[in-house]
Design a protein around this motif. Structure first.
Motif, mmCIF file in Angstrom:
data_model
loop_
_atom_site.group_PDB
_atom_site.id
_atom_site.type_symbol
_atom_site.label_atom_id
_atom_site.label_comp_id
_atom_site.label_asym_id
_atom_site.label_seq_id
_atom_site.Cartn_x
_atom_site.Cartn_y
_atom_site.Cartn_z
ATOM 1 N N VAL A 12 40.919 36.103 53.312
ATOM 2 C CA VAL A 12 40.799 37.489 52.786
ATOM 3 C C VAL A 12 41.668 37.500 51.625
ATOM 4 N N ASP A 13 41.483 38.403 50.712
ATOM 5 C CA ASP A 13 42.416 38.659 49.797
ATOM 6 C C ASP A 13 43.812 39.143 50.368
ATOM 7 N N GLY A 14 44.791 38.427 49.728
ATOM 8 C CA GLY A 14 45.860 38.695 50.533
ATOM 9 C C GLY A 14 46.480 37.776 51.578
ATOM 10 N N LEU A 50 30.694 35.556 34.402
ATOM 11 C CA LEU A 50 29.943 36.144 35.387
ATOM 12 C C LEU A 50 31.127 36.838 36.421
ATOM 13 N N ARG A 51 32.328 36.231 36.526
ATOM 14 C CA ARG A 51 33.494 36.465 37.285
ATOM 15 C C ARG A 51 33.922 37.998 36.564
ATOM 16 N N GLU A 52 34.018 37.913 35.455
ATOM 17 C CA GLU A 52 34.509 39.229 34.866
ATOM 18 C C GLU A 52 33.630 40.381 35.361
ATOM 19 N N ALA A 71 26.503 31.790 39.443
ATOM 20 C CA ALA A 71 27.764 31.226 38.976
ATOM 21 C C ALA A 71 28.004 29.934 39.529
ATOM 22 N N ARG A 72 27.716 29.808 40.989
ATOM 23 C CA ARG A 72 27.830 28.525 41.775
ATOM 24 C C ARG A 72 26.881 27.638 41.224
ATOM 25 N N GLN A 73 25.650 27.675 41.122
ATOM 26 C CA GLN A 73 24.662 26.732 40.367
ATOM 27 C C GLN A 73 25.318 26.254 39.006
ATOM 28 N N ASP A 93 39.217 27.145 44.627
ATOM 29 C CA ASP A 93 39.733 28.205 45.217
ATOM 30 C C ASP A 93 38.509 29.260 45.396
ATOM 31 N N ARG A 94 37.926 29.082 46.855
ATOM 32 C CA ARG A 94 36.651 29.907 47.221
ATOM 33 C C ARG A 94 35.376 29.049 46.953
ATOM 34 N N PHE A 95 34.499 29.142 47.791
ATOM 35 C CA PHE A 95 32.986 28.464 47.566
ATOM 36 C C PHE A 95 32.167 29.411 48.498
ATOM 37 N N ALA A 98 32.695 32.283 51.210
ATOM 38 C CA ALA A 98 33.321 33.464 50.602
ATOM 39 C C ALA A 98 32.045 34.210 50.700
ATOM 40 N N SER A 99 31.095 33.755 50.272
ATOM 41 C CA SER A 99 29.527 34.428 50.370
ATOM 42 C C SER A 99 29.235 34.709 51.569
ATOM 43 N N TYR A 100 29.197 34.100 52.514
ATOM 44 C CA TYR A 100 29.046 34.522 54.115
ATOM 45 C C TYR A 100 30.047 35.512 54.474
ATOM 46 N N ALA A 101 31.201 35.423 53.963
ATOM 47 C CA ALA A 101 32.346 36.245 54.383
ATOM 48 C C ALA A 101 32.181 37.576 53.929
ATOM 49 N N TYR A 102 32.098 37.542 52.611
ATOM 50 C CA TYR A 102 32.095 38.913 51.993
ATOM 51 C C TYR A 102 30.741 39.466 51.649
ATOM 52 N N GLN A 103 30.052 38.826 51.187
ATOM 53 C CA GLN A 103 28.549 39.432 51.071
ATOM 54 C C GLN A 103 27.733 39.715 52.470
ATOM 55 N N CYS A 104 27.887 39.051 53.392
ATOM 56 C CA CYS A 104 27.043 39.214 54.680
ATOM 57 C C CYS A 104 28.245 39.851 55.363
ATOM 58 N N ARG A 152 37.456 44.919 42.052
ATOM 59 C CA ARG A 152 36.403 45.711 42.778
ATOM 60 C C ARG A 152 36.623 45.441 44.266
ATOM 61 N N PHE A 153 36.890 44.045 44.562
ATOM 62 C CA PHE A 153 36.785 43.779 45.881
ATOM 63 C C PHE A 153 38.097 44.069 46.349
ATOM 64 N N GLU A 154 39.147 44.018 46.020
ATOM 65 C CA GLU A 154 40.377 44.513 46.574
ATOM 66 C C GLU A 154 40.521 45.839 46.815
ATOM 67 N N ARG A 155 39.802 46.551 46.161
ATOM 68 C CA ARG A 155 39.888 48.204 46.303
ATOM 69 C C ARG A 155 39.171 48.626 47.671
#
Ligand code: TYD
Length: 203
Positions: A12-14, A50-52, A71-73, A93-95, A98-104, A152-155
């Motif tokens: 997680v962030d932090g 895309l990250r921005e 972005a991953r492709q 740093d992430r792959f 992170a999509s399963y953790a954050y988006q799911c 945006r995520f950290e908020r």
């Protein structure tokens, strides 16, 4: 030439994973490996653009997921797979965990949507080793508060990060050979000793 190996860092962030990225790269370089250090979302010129957007623009949750995989492709085709093919070791740093953790876990998108995109983009490709830096939500929150301006995520509220953490731990339980959980409350020296042992197993 043997293909290189792909190592990812998650948490997680932090959780403090970024502190350990350089240690992993230096450790591998000391073994004489060519090492490529990269990050997601990002890692290529288009991926960084895309990250921005992902970190700073409001968007629908599915748009966020699709852009992560776009972005991953680009990252796989333009950087990760060519580097591995020439024998370099790649540390990201992430792959996709992170999509399963954050988006799911975090946003509540059904896991099968992520699995569909994973199969499309990765065609069975997975990291050789994933280091999961795990901390209780309150510790991560204190560390986030001390860090620079939040994206945006950290908020997100603390409940979001509890769900993200639990989704990561569920994945680690399902794939204990690949995903190795590290207690990120330990001292940096103790963590790095543990990381060194895990890297030794991969050699
Ligand atoms: P992060 O890796 O924490 O970078 P920094 O240390 O510079 O803040 O930031 C990336 C953010 O992107 C993080 O909050 C998690 C998020 N993310 C996802 O939601 N899904 C993904 O698939 C990936 C790769 C990242």
């Amino acid at each position: 030439m043997n293909p290189g190996k792909f190592i990812t860092l998650e948490g997680v962030d932090g959780a403090g994973k970024s502190t350990h990225l350089g240690f992993v790269a230096d450790w591998l370089r000391r073994q004489g490996r060519e090492v490529v250090v990269t990050r997601e979302p990002g890692g290529t010129p288009l991926g960084e653009t895309l990250r921005e957007l992902l970190l700073h623009r409001e968007m629908d949750a599915d748009t966020e997921l699709l852009l992560m995989f776009a972005a991953r492709q680009e990252h796989l085709a333009g950087l990760i797979l060519p580097a591995l093919a020439r024998g370099a070791w790649v540390v990201s740093d992430r792959f996709t965990d992170a999509s399963y953790a954050y988006q799911c876990g975090g946003r509540g998108i059904p896991a099968d949507r992520i699995a569909t995109l994973e199969a499309w983009v990765q065609r069975g490709f997975v990291p050789d080793l994933t280091l999961l830096f795990d901390v209780p939500p309150d510790v991560a929150e204190t560390r986030r508060a001390a860090a620079r301006t939040a994206d945006r995520f950290e908020r997100e509220a603390s409940g979001f990060f509890s769900r993200v953490r639990n989704a990561y731990l569920d994945r680690a339980r399902a794939e204990p050979g690949r995903i190795r959980v590290l207690d990120a409350r330990l001292s940096i020296a103790d963590l790095q000793a543990g990381i060194g042992e895990l890297l030794q197993e991969l050699e």
